[in-house]
Enzyme design. Structure first.
Site, short mmCIF file in Angstrom:
data_model
loop_
_atom_site.label_atom_id
_atom_site.label_comp_id
_atom_site.label_asym_id
_atom_site.label_seq_id
_atom_site.Cartn_x
_atom_site.Cartn_y
_atom_site.Cartn_z
N SER A 1 -27.54 -4.92 46.71
CA SER A 1 -27.83 -5.99 45.75
C SER A 1 -27.81 -7.35 46.44
O SER A 1 -28.58 -7.62 47.34
CB SER A 1 -26.85 -5.92 44.58
OG SER A 1 -27.19 -6.84 43.59
N ASP B 1 -32.57 -11.13 43.01
CA ASP B 1 -31.64 -10.77 44.08
C ASP B 1 -32.32 -9.75 44.99
O ASP B 1 -33.51 -9.48 44.87
CB ASP B 1 -30.34 -10.23 43.50
CG ASP B 1 -30.53 -8.90 42.77
OD1 ASP B 1 -31.66 -8.61 42.33
OD2 ASP B 1 -29.55 -8.15 42.63
N ASP C 1 -32.33 -6.41 45.38
CA ASP C 1 -33.00 -5.21 44.87
C ASP C 1 -33.80 -5.48 43.61
O ASP C 1 -34.27 -4.57 42.95
CB ASP C 1 -32.01 -4.07 44.66
CG ASP C 1 -30.98 -4.37 43.58
OD1 ASP C 1 -30.47 -5.50 43.54
OD2 ASP C 1 -30.64 -3.47 42.79
N ASP D 1 -33.17 -6.53 40.54
CA ASP D 1 -32.76 -6.16 39.18
C ASP D 1 -32.02 -7.29 38.49
O ASP D 1 -31.62 -7.17 37.33
CB ASP D 1 -31.92 -4.87 39.18
CG ASP D 1 -30.54 -5.05 39.81
OD1 ASP D 1 -30.31 -6.05 40.52
OD2 ASP D 1 -29.68 -4.16 39.61
#
Length: 492
Positions: free
Chosen positions: A114, A256, A258, A260
């Site tokens: 993340s 961010d 990834d 999400d």
């Protein structure tokens, strides 16, 4: 020669453990053996609940940090060892691979750390019907797995698993939003996309262009940048202001690592808080009930926009559990987090079109819904935000602050007279403490209406501080002062 390992013991010894969302740890500790074993434990648990058997497909994707391809390969090797078939989805957003898995009825795995630095990584597991929740994590920890003789003394695969050509999971994710919002939803808007090293950077550009916006691509990096949507770096704050002025932008979109968790700046280049974005998105979609962590802006309740509100611990598994309870009551429901990640629990309809549920954190939906609503009303993003009660949050963290030290601080404050202890520590900056909440960490409300919330991070050795006040400057100043007091206390 095979060996039997306990997942709980492996977590204790490796330091790669479940946090607020998936398993995370230092890259040096995430050996192929550790990642292989965790994947086997995940699939054994799914087998026990009827969601995996030999021949079952498992979707796997990853983010753009350097360690991700190796970890993806280790997870894929475990899938093959367990008799499954890997659907390698390449490097796409976490919600894209999750949506692919949900649509196909497959489990899915996302290799990502993340927003945390590149020396760390993680693995996020999804069931066929939603994210892995805390009871699933408990069951996975309890697994014992038999590992084949595939690893060297350092815990690395002797022969790395070759990955097949990737399956396209991105096209359906793009179509999900272009079909619902329509080709002209963002027409006439000039939008910046801060790409950095986000895995969904190209997909995000594709979506907003197909919705009619003019796009200015900004800040692309081939080196991983740990963009945290809750604690925005000073350099990113400066870039937002600079880009908005330089290019005359209506907004700047980013995510961010990834993709999400969203990061959306208004027409001035000021980054919006994720918990405000969540309120505006839920309103734009006509959602009746909302689940959100205790750390999120209290404008959620003060706005009076929603029939029901459930507050939870921090982390998408807790938000999903509360959201599922709302759904069970037969009400349209969503969830969001302070980082802006938005979870759509039930389908929503608008102008004869339906957007299906996606019960996992998503960055694209809140940004698109709020931009489309601002365009529909003919107002700027800052004006749209001004329609909510004037409550402002700010968050920051002390990095390299051991979890044990964070827990000791909270234990000291919670011992005996909590309000008296809080007033003694923070009274000089916030006045008398009048209420406390220990849902997750320690959240203190003061007579002034100010809020200070301290919580050990679930993903890294950090102490997070969330503050809320009647003005953005006050919320930021309160945060800085509170963290300074914590540092002084630690040094004493």
């Amino acid at each position: 020669m095979t060996q039997t390992v306990s997942i709980s013991d492996l977590m204790a010894h490796s330091g790669v453990a479940f946090g607020t969302s998936g398993a995370r740890g230092k890259v040096v500790d995430m050996t192929d053996l550790v990642c292989f074993a965790y994947t086997c434990g995940f699939l054994q648990h799914l087998s026990a609940i009827g969601q995996f058997a030999p021949g079952t497909h498992v979707a796997i994707a990853g983010d753009l940090r350097p360690s991700t391809p190796r970890i993806v390969a280790a997870c894929a090797a475990a899938v093959r060892h367990m008799g499954g078939v890997t659907d390698h989805c390449g490097f796409v957003p976490s919600p894209a691979v999750a949506a692919y898995g949900f649509a196909m009825g497959y489990p899915s795995i996302m290799v990502t750390g993340s927003h945390i630095p590149a020396d760390r990584n993680g693995i996020k597991f999804n069931r066929t019907d939603g994210e892995v929740l805390k009871p699933d994590e408990t069951a996975m920890r309890a697994q014992e797995v038999v590992l084949p003789d595939l690893f060297d003394a350092a815990g690395m695969l002797n022969v790395p698993e070759p990955l097949a050509a990737p399956i396209d999971a991105g096209t359906d994710y793009v179509a999900r939003y272009t079909a619902f919002f329509g080709g002209g939803a963002l027409a006439g808007l000039k939008l910046g996309v801060y790409e950095h090293s986000a895995v969904g950077r190209d997909i995000l550009v594709a979506i907003v262009e197909r919705l009619g916006a003019e796009v200015v691509r900004l800040g692309r990096s081939e080196t991983f940048i740990p963009v945290d949507t809750e604690a925005v770096r000073p350099e990113d704050q400066a870039l937002g202001l600079q880009w908005a002025k330089e290019y005359g932008l209506d907004a700047i979109l980013s995510t961010d690592g990834d993709s999400d968790r969203p990061l959306l700046a208004d027409e001035t280049g000021a980054w919006m808080r994720g918990d405000v974005l969540g309120i505006l998105c839920a309103r734009a979609l006509g959602i009746a009930a909302v689940a959100a962590p205790v750390s999120c802006n209290s404008a959620l309740e003060l706005s009076g926009l929603f029939a029901q509100v459930r507050r939870t611990r921090i982390g998408s598994p807790f938000v999903i559990e509360a959201m599922n309870e709302l759904i069970a009551a037969g009400i349209t429901a969503c969830g969001y987090e302070a980082n802006g990640g938005f979870l759509l629990g039930t389908p929503v309809e608008a102008e004869g079109k339906t957007l299906g549920a996606l019960p996992t954190r998503d960055a694209a939906l809140p940004m698109l819904a709020v931009l489309a609503e601002a365009k529909r009303q003919g107002v700027t993003l800052s004006a749209l935000q001004a329609q909510l009660p004037p409550r402002y949050t700010f968050s920051d963290r002390i990095q390299d602050y051991p979890t044990a030290q964070s827990q000791a601080l909270l234990a000291h404050l919670e011992q005996g007279d909590v309000l008296g202890n809080a007033s003694g520590l923070f009274g000089g900056i916030a006045g008398e403490a009048t209420a406390s909440d220990t849902t997750d960490g320690l959240r203190i409300t003061f007579e002034s209406g100010d809020i200070i919330h301290l919580r050990p991070s679930g993903n890294a050795p950090e102490l997070r501080c969330y503050t809320e006040a009647d003005t953005p400057d006050r919320a930021a100043a309160l945060n800085e002062q509170a963290l300074a007091i914590v540092k002084e206390t630690a040094a004493a």
